[in-house]
Design an enzyme around this catalytic site. Structure first.
Site, short mmCIF file in Angstrom:
data_model
loop_
_atom_site.label_atom_id
_atom_site.label_comp_id
_atom_site.label_asym_id
_atom_site.label_seq_id
_atom_site.Cartn_x
_atom_site.Cartn_y
_atom_site.Cartn_z
CG HIS A 178 40.71 3.85 28.05
ND1 HIS A 178 41.34 4.97 27.55
CD2 HIS A 178 41.10 2.83 27.25
CE1 HIS A 178 42.06 4.64 26.49
NE2 HIS A 178 41.92 3.35 26.28
CE1 TYR B 282 41.94 6.54 37.85
CE2 TYR B 282 43.23 5.22 39.39
CZ TYR B 282 43.06 5.79 38.13
OH TYR B 282 44.03 5.62 37.16
N GLY C 169 38.08 14.99 20.02
CA GLY C 169 38.81 15.38 21.23
C GLY C 169 39.76 14.32 21.76
CB THR C 170 41.00 11.25 21.14
OG1 THR C 170 42.04 10.38 21.55
CG2 THR C 170 40.59 10.95 19.71
CB ILE D 92 37.08 7.15 33.37
CG1 ILE D 92 37.88 8.37 33.84
CG2 ILE D 92 38.00 6.13 32.70
CD1 ILE D 92 38.99 8.05 34.85
CG ASP D 93 33.58 12.20 31.41
OD1 ASP D 93 32.54 11.88 30.81
OD2 ASP D 93 34.51 12.80 30.85
CB CYS E 56 35.42 -8.08 42.82
SG CYS E 56 36.22 -9.30 43.88
N1 APR Z 1 37.39 20.51 21.54
C1 APR Z 1 38.02 19.58 20.78
N2 APR Z 1 39.19 19.00 21.13
C2 APR Z 1 39.76 19.41 22.28
C3 APR Z 1 39.17 20.37 23.13
C4 APR Z 1 37.92 20.93 22.71
N3 APR Z 1 37.28 21.85 23.44
N4 APR Z 1 39.98 20.55 24.20
C5 APR Z 1 41.03 19.74 24.03
N5 APR Z 1 40.92 19.04 22.87
C6 APR Z 1 41.82 18.00 22.33
C7 APR Z 1 43.29 18.29 22.53
O1 APR Z 1 43.80 19.07 21.46
C8 APR Z 1 43.87 16.88 22.52
O2 APR Z 1 44.20 16.44 21.20
O3 APR Z 1 41.57 16.82 23.06
C9 APR Z 1 42.73 16.01 23.06
C10 APR Z 1 42.95 15.46 24.46
O4 APR Z 1 44.05 14.60 24.45
P1 APR Z 1 44.49 13.73 25.71
O5 APR Z 1 44.60 14.59 26.91
O6 APR Z 1 45.71 12.97 25.32
O7 APR Z 1 43.24 12.76 25.95
P2 APR Z 1 42.88 11.38 25.23
O8 APR Z 1 43.27 11.39 23.78
O9 APR Z 1 41.46 11.11 25.55
O10 APR Z 1 43.79 10.36 26.01
C11 APR Z 1 43.71 8.99 25.70
O11 APR Z 1 45.17 8.42 27.48
O12 APR Z 1 45.98 8.61 29.65
C12 APR Z 1 45.15 7.91 28.81
O13 APR Z 1 43.37 6.58 29.54
C13 APR Z 1 43.71 7.92 29.27
O14 APR Z 1 41.72 7.74 27.92
C14 APR Z 1 42.95 8.44 28.07
C15 APR Z 1 43.90 8.16 26.93
#
Ligand code: APR
Length: 245
Positions: free
Chosen positions: A115, A58, A182-183, A99-100, A123
């Site tokens: 998250h 981290y 973006g998830t 987390i950014d 602590c």
């Molecule tokens: N614009 C839109 N979507 C995008 C872009 C972009 N420029 N680039 C990538 N993506 C999408 C991908 O297609 C994907 O569906 O963002 C998503 C990222 O997915 P993950 O890497 O799984 O991230 P996230 O969904 O935030 O993960 C959830 O998993 O490991 C844990 O705690 C961690 O918070 C995180 C959680």
């Protein structure tokens, strides 16, 4: 899309919103979880077994944030937060799995970091949390209670309860519009927020490069770079065009 009165908005963001700012996502060919095993750095057991490795991981991520800048999607979110309340009389709740600190750098306030946050430490002995810009280390004394051994990055590990769930559920329960940006929709409870929002009658939209694992839960999806689709959508909302893009 049918238009209805929109007041309260909940936005959930994930790693994809920060990808265009140069922060790697978690799940992709070059994603963070391709290079590091979750069980080595992101479960409570790892912190007990090898705390130095966890702190190192981290610390490196925290340092990598310094030169990162928000992109158009972060700026669109903060614009909506700023302008929507006076435009509609409603609210915008921003929940991020990230987390950014790019939402904050874009000017967003009241960001719910479900998250945790890389720029915070806490602590385990006294429960205090504080802003932490420098490296942390296992023998670091807590600045509040002075005990050694309880300080850790304020990151929610797998198997742990995300932060502020009560607050998030309250916002979802009264939302008219839910936006997921973006998830990938594979990590719960965040992946279930769309269904929750739907159950209270909200319109649910996803913004992603491609359909997420829970795409069928949404009313519609806007596929492409979030830095392009989201600003367009937000400008439409704020000019009274409703849910068109
Ligand atoms: N614009 C839109 N979507 C995008 C872009 C972009 N420029 N680039 C990538 N993506 C999408 C991908 O297609 C994907 O569906 O963002 C998503 C990222 O997915 P993950 O890497 O799984 O991230 P996230 O969904 O935030 O993960 C959830 O998993 O490991 C844990 O705690 C961690 O918070 C995180 C959680």
């Amino acid at each position: 899309m049918t238009d209805k009165t929109l007041k309260n908005i909940v936005i959930l963001t994930g790693a994809g919103i920060s990808a265009e700012s140069g922060i790697p996502v978690f799940r992709s060919e070059s994603g963070l979880w391709e290079n590091e095993r979750i069980e080595d750095v992101c479960v409570p057991e790892a912190l007990k077994r090898d705390p130095q490795k966890v702190h190192n991981f981290y610390n490196k991520l925290r340092r990598s944030l310094l030169d990162k800048k928000p992109n158009g999607a972060h700026l669109a979110v903060s614009k909506l937060q700023r302008e929507w309340p006076s435009f509609s009389g409603g609210s915008v709740t921003l929940v991020t799995q990230n987390i950014d600190d790019l939402h904050e750098k874009a000017g967003s306030s009241d960001v719910i970091h479900m998250h945790g946050a890389l720029l915070c430490a806490r602590c385990e002995c006294c429960g205090a949390s504080w802003r932490q810009e420098r490296d942390t280390f296992p023998k670091m004394p807590c600045p509040k209670c002075g005990k050694i051994g309880g300080v850790r990055p304020d990151i929610v590990f797998f198997e742990e309860m995300p932060h502020d769930m009560e607050l998030i559920e309250k916002a979802l329960a009264k939302c008219d519009l839910f936006l997921a940006v973006g998830t990938s929709g594979v990590v719960y409870p965040a992946a279930g927020f769309c269904r929750f929002a739907k159950s209270v009658g909200a319109t649910c939209l996803e913004f992603n490069l491609k359909k997420s694992a829970v795409a069928s839960d949404f009313d519609a999806g806007f596929y492409g770079k979030a830095s392009e689709t989201l600003p367009k959508f937000v400008d439409g909302l704020l000019s009274g065009k409703g849910l068109e893009i």
